[in-house]
Design a protein around this motif. Structure first.
Motif, PDB file in Angstrom:
ATOM      1  N   LYS A   1     108.923 -29.517  25.784  1.00 49.70           N
ATOM      2  CA  LYS A   1     107.897 -29.892  26.754  1.00 49.70           C
ATOM      3  C   LYS A   1     108.245 -29.361  28.152  1.00 49.70           C
ATOM      4  N   ILE A   2     109.500 -29.492  28.540  1.00 52.26           N
ATOM      5  CA  ILE A   2     109.889 -29.043  29.886  1.00 52.26           C
ATOM      6  C   ILE A   2     109.727 -27.522  29.989  1.00 52.26           C
TER       7      ILE A   2
ATOM      8  N   HIS B   1     106.127 -26.758  30.456  1.00 48.47           N
ATOM      9  CA  HIS B   1     105.691 -27.051  31.824  1.00 48.47           C
ATOM     10  C   HIS B   1     106.137 -25.941  32.786  1.00 48.47           C
TER      11      HIS B   1
ATOM     12  N   THR C   1     115.417 -33.220  35.618  1.00 44.76           N
ATOM     13  CA  THR C   1     115.081 -33.242  34.191  1.00 44.76           C
ATOM     14  C   THR C   1     115.199 -31.845  33.577  1.00 44.76           C
ATOM     15  N   ALA C   2     114.936 -30.822  34.383  1.00 44.80           N
ATOM     16  CA  ALA C   2     114.989 -29.446  33.860  1.00 44.80           C
ATOM     17  C   ALA C   2     116.412 -29.031  33.480  1.00 44.80           C
TER      18      ALA C   2
ATOM     19  N   TRP D   1     109.597 -36.992  35.371  1.00 43.79           N
ATOM     20  CA  TRP D   1     109.326 -35.839  34.508  1.00 43.79           C
ATOM     21  C   TRP D   1     109.867 -36.025  33.090  1.00 43.79           C
ATOM     22  N   MET D   2     110.403 -37.218  32.764  1.00 42.06           N
ATOM     23  CA  MET D   2     110.946 -37.374  31.412  1.00 42.06           C
ATOM     24  C   MET D   2     110.195 -38.443  30.617  1.00 42.06           C
TER      25      MET D   2
ATOM     26  N   SER E   1     113.358 -32.445  39.759  1.00 47.37           N
ATOM     27  CA  SER E   1     113.719 -31.271  38.967  1.00 47.37           C
ATOM     28  C   SER E   1     114.933 -31.476  38.072  1.00 47.37           C
TER      29      SER E   1
ATOM     30  N   GLY F   1     102.734 -31.319  34.968  1.00 49.22           N
ATOM     31  CA  GLY F   1     103.884 -31.869  34.247  1.00 49.22           C
ATOM     32  C   GLY F   1     103.605 -33.197  33.570  1.00 49.22           C
TER      33      GLY F   1
ATOM     34  N   GLN G   1     113.128 -30.708  25.539  1.00 52.28           N
ATOM     35  CA  GLN G   1     113.314 -29.323  26.009  1.00 52.28           C
ATOM     36  C   GLN G   1     112.033 -28.508  25.846  1.00 52.28           C
TER      37      GLN G   1
END
Ligand SMILES: *Cc1c(COP(=O)(O)O)cnc(C)c1O
Length: 472
Positions: A366-367, A370, A268-269, A295-296, A266, A448, A364
Motif C-alpha cells: 500500500k505504501i 501511495h 511509515t515509509a 499513514w499506517m 513519512s 494516502g 509495504q
C-alpha cells in the motif's frame, strides 16, 4: 440500555458503518455549512429524561453526518491523511467494549504486554535498532514534548524536576524553519522558552542545513548557552522534505546533544527498504516518533514513540504515590511513567489488528502504491502547462501551484492560487490544503487513504484539469 437493546443497536450500527465506508465517495468530501450551522440544531440544554437510541442515532445521521469532513473519502487529498481501516475500527470497538484503563501492568497485563510486543514489531519493521524501546503516545506533539523533557532532565541530572531551572541552565533547542509547529509548542511547555528555539535555515529542497546547525551550536556555546536538543524532521509537514538526519546525528554526538527525529507522517515509509537507504544513520538518534494514525491505517490516536534510554524516560516521568504501587513494578513497564497522562487507552490492540491483517508485505504494497501516486501526479504536473511543481516529491505529497499566463507578480500568483483552492474546496468533490514555501502560496495534494486507488487519484487530478486548466 439493556443488553438486548445493545445487541440490536450494535448490529444496526455495524450495518451503517459498512454502508458508510462503502458509499463514502457519494457524499461531498467537505460539508456545505457555515460556522454555527450545526450548533444551532442542537438543544441549548441537556435532556432531563433519557432519550431512546433510535432518536439519538437519527440525529447523528441528520445533523452530525452532514456537518462532517470525511477524512476517509476518496476525494480527500488535504493535510496528511489520518487513515483508518476495517481491522482498526473493529479493534476500537473491542477496546471501547472492555473499557480498560491501561496505566500500569496490573490494570491490564495483556494491554501492557501487547504494547511491548507490538512496539518491538514496529521498531523492527521500520529498521530501527534493537536498543530502542517503544511506547504509544496520544500524538506526536506529546511525543516530542516527552523527548524534550527527557533531554532536559537527563542533562540536568534530573534536577530541574526537583528544583526548577537554575540561572545557568540556558538551554537551546534547534530545529529547521520547516519543522512542525508542535516543536514551538513543546519548547514553550518544557520551560525552555521560545526565544531559545533556533530555527536553522534550509537548503533549496527544504532540508535543514547541517553546516548552519553546527555554526549556531558553536556560536551558542561561545555565548554561554547549553545546546540541549535538535529536532530533525523526516518528512516535513509542508513538503515532506527530509533533513540529513545522519549528518545531524553526527553533529549531535560531537556536542552531546539529544537528537529527536520527527517522522510523524513519512516515518511509515521506512517500512520500505529502499526508503531506509535514503536516511543512513537515522537509527543513531536518541528518540523517534512516527504516527501510525497518519499513514499506517490505524485510526487516530496512535503515535509510536521510540527511545534509546528508557531509564531516562522513566526517571523523568516516574511518580510513585502509595495508591499506585504494585508488587511487580520492577519487572514490568508501567506506561503511566512513560509520558504525561496517567490514564491510557488500550491503543496497541488496533495496531496489532492492523499489522496482522495486512502483514508487513501488505503494508509495504500500500505504501509503495501511495508513493507511486505521488510520482504519477508529479509527472502529470511537469507535463501540463499552467501548473508548476513547487518541491521535490519523495513520497506521496505533491506541492504545486497554478501559473496562469500573464500573471507575473508573486503576490498576484499567490492570490490566484488561494482563490482557486477555495473554489476547489467548495465543490465538495475533492479536498486539498495549502502551505507556503519561500513565501509563495502552494497547494498540497496527498493521496494516502487506505483504499485510495490510482483511478481515484486520476479522478481528482482530472477534476482540477477540467475546471481550471483545460479552458486556459
Ligand atoms: C502531523 C505532524 C505532527 C503533529 O502530529 P500530532 O500527532 O497531530 O501531534 C508533528 N510533526 C510532523 C512532521 C507532522 O507531520
Amino acid at each position: 440500555m439493556t443488553s438486548d437493546e445493545f445487541r440490536t443497536n450494535a448490529h444496526l450500527l455495524v450495518d451503517w458503518m459498512a454502508d458508510y465506508l462503502g458509499n463514502l465517495g457519494k457524499l461531498p468530501v467537505t460539508p456545505d455549512v457555515k460556522p454555527g450551522d450545526i450548533k444551532k440544531q442542537l438543544p441549548g440544554s441537556a435532556p432531563v429524561e433519557g432519550e431512546a437510541f433510535p432518536s439519538i442515532f437519527a440525529d447523528f445521521k441528520d445533523i452530525i453526518i452532514p456537518g462532517m469532513t470525511h477524512w476517509q473519502h476518496p476525494g480527500f487529498f488535504a493535510y496528511f491523511p489520518a487513515n483508518n481501516s476495517e481491522p482498526s475500527i473493529l479493534a476500537e470497538m473491542l477496546t471501547a467494549t472492555m473499557g480498560a484503563q491501561c496505566m500500569t501492568w496490573i490494570t491490564s497485563p495483556a494491554a501492557e504486554e501487547l504494547e511491548e510486543r507490538v512496539m518491538e514489531w514496529l521498531r523492527d519493521m521500520l529498521g530501527l535498532p534493537k536498543e530502542f524501546t517503544g511506547v504509544i503516545q496520544d500524538s506526536s506533539s506529546s511525543a516530542t514534548l516527552v523527548a524534550l523533557l527527557t533531554a532536559r532532565e537527563k542533562r540536568s541530572g534530573f534536577a530541574i524536576n526537583r528544583r526548577g531551572f537554575s540561572p545557568e541552565e540556558k538551554f537551546r533547542v534547534y530545529t529547521s524553519t520547516q519543522a512542525h509547529s508542535s516543536v514551538d509548542k513543546d519548547v514553550k511547555i518544557a520551560g525552555i522558552g521560545i526565544e531559545n528555539l533556533i530555527k536553522i535555515e534550509v537548503d533549496e529542497v527544504f532540508a535543514m542545513r547541517p553546516d548552519k546547525l553546527e555554526e549556531s551550536i558553536r556560536n551558542d556555546i561561545a555565548a554561554g548557552f547549553i545546546p540541549l536538543a535538535v529536532v530533525s524532521t523526516f518528512g516535513t509537514t509542508s513538503s515532506t522534505a527530509i533533513d540529513p538526519v545522519g549528518e545531524i546525528g553526527e553533529i549531535c554526538a560531537k556536542y552531546q546533544i539529544w537528537h529527536h527525529v520527527d517522522a510523524s507522517y513519512s516515518g511509515t515509509a521506512l517500512i520500505l527498504p529502499e526508503i531506509r537507504m535514503l536516511v543512513p544513520g537515522i537509527g543513531r538518534c536518541d528518540s523517534f516518533v512516527v504516527n501510525p494514525h497518519k499513514w499506517m491505517f490505524t485510526n487516530f490516536d496512535c503515535s509510536a514513540y521510540f527511545i534509546r534510554d528508557k531509564q531516562a524516560l522513566q526517571n523523568t516521568f516516574s511518580i510513585m504515590p502509595e495508591y499506585l504501587k504494585t508488587e511487580v513494578d520492577k519487572i514490568v513497564n508501567n506506561y503511566r511513567d512513560w509520558g504525561v497522562p496517567l490514564g491510557r487507552r488500550f491503543r496497541a490492540l488496533k495496531l496489532w489488528f492492523v499489522i496482522r491483517t495486512y502483514g508487513i508485505s501488505g503494508i509495504q504494497k500500500k505504501i509503495s502504491a501511495h508513493i507511486e501516486f505521488g510520482r504519477w501526479l508529479k509527472h502529470e504536473i511537469l507535463r501540463t502547462s499552467g501548473v508548476e511543481l513547487m518541491a521535490p516529491v519523495p513520497f506521496n505529497l505533491v506541492c504545486f501551484r497554478f501559473r496562469p499566463e500573464g500573471l507575473k507578480e508573486e503576490d498576484a500568483i499567490s492570490l490566484y492560487n488561494e482563490k482557486v483552492l477555495a473554489e476547489i474546496n467548495h465543490s465538495g468533490e475533492i479536498f486539498l490544503s495549502h502551505t507556503k514555501l519561500n513565501g509563495r502560496f502552494v497547494i498540497r495534494f496527498v493521496a494516502g487513504q487506505t483504499h485510495t486507488s490510482a483511478e481515484q487519484v486520476q479522478n481528482g487530478w482530472s477534476y482540477i484539469k477540467r475546471r481550471f486548466l483545460d479552458k486556459a
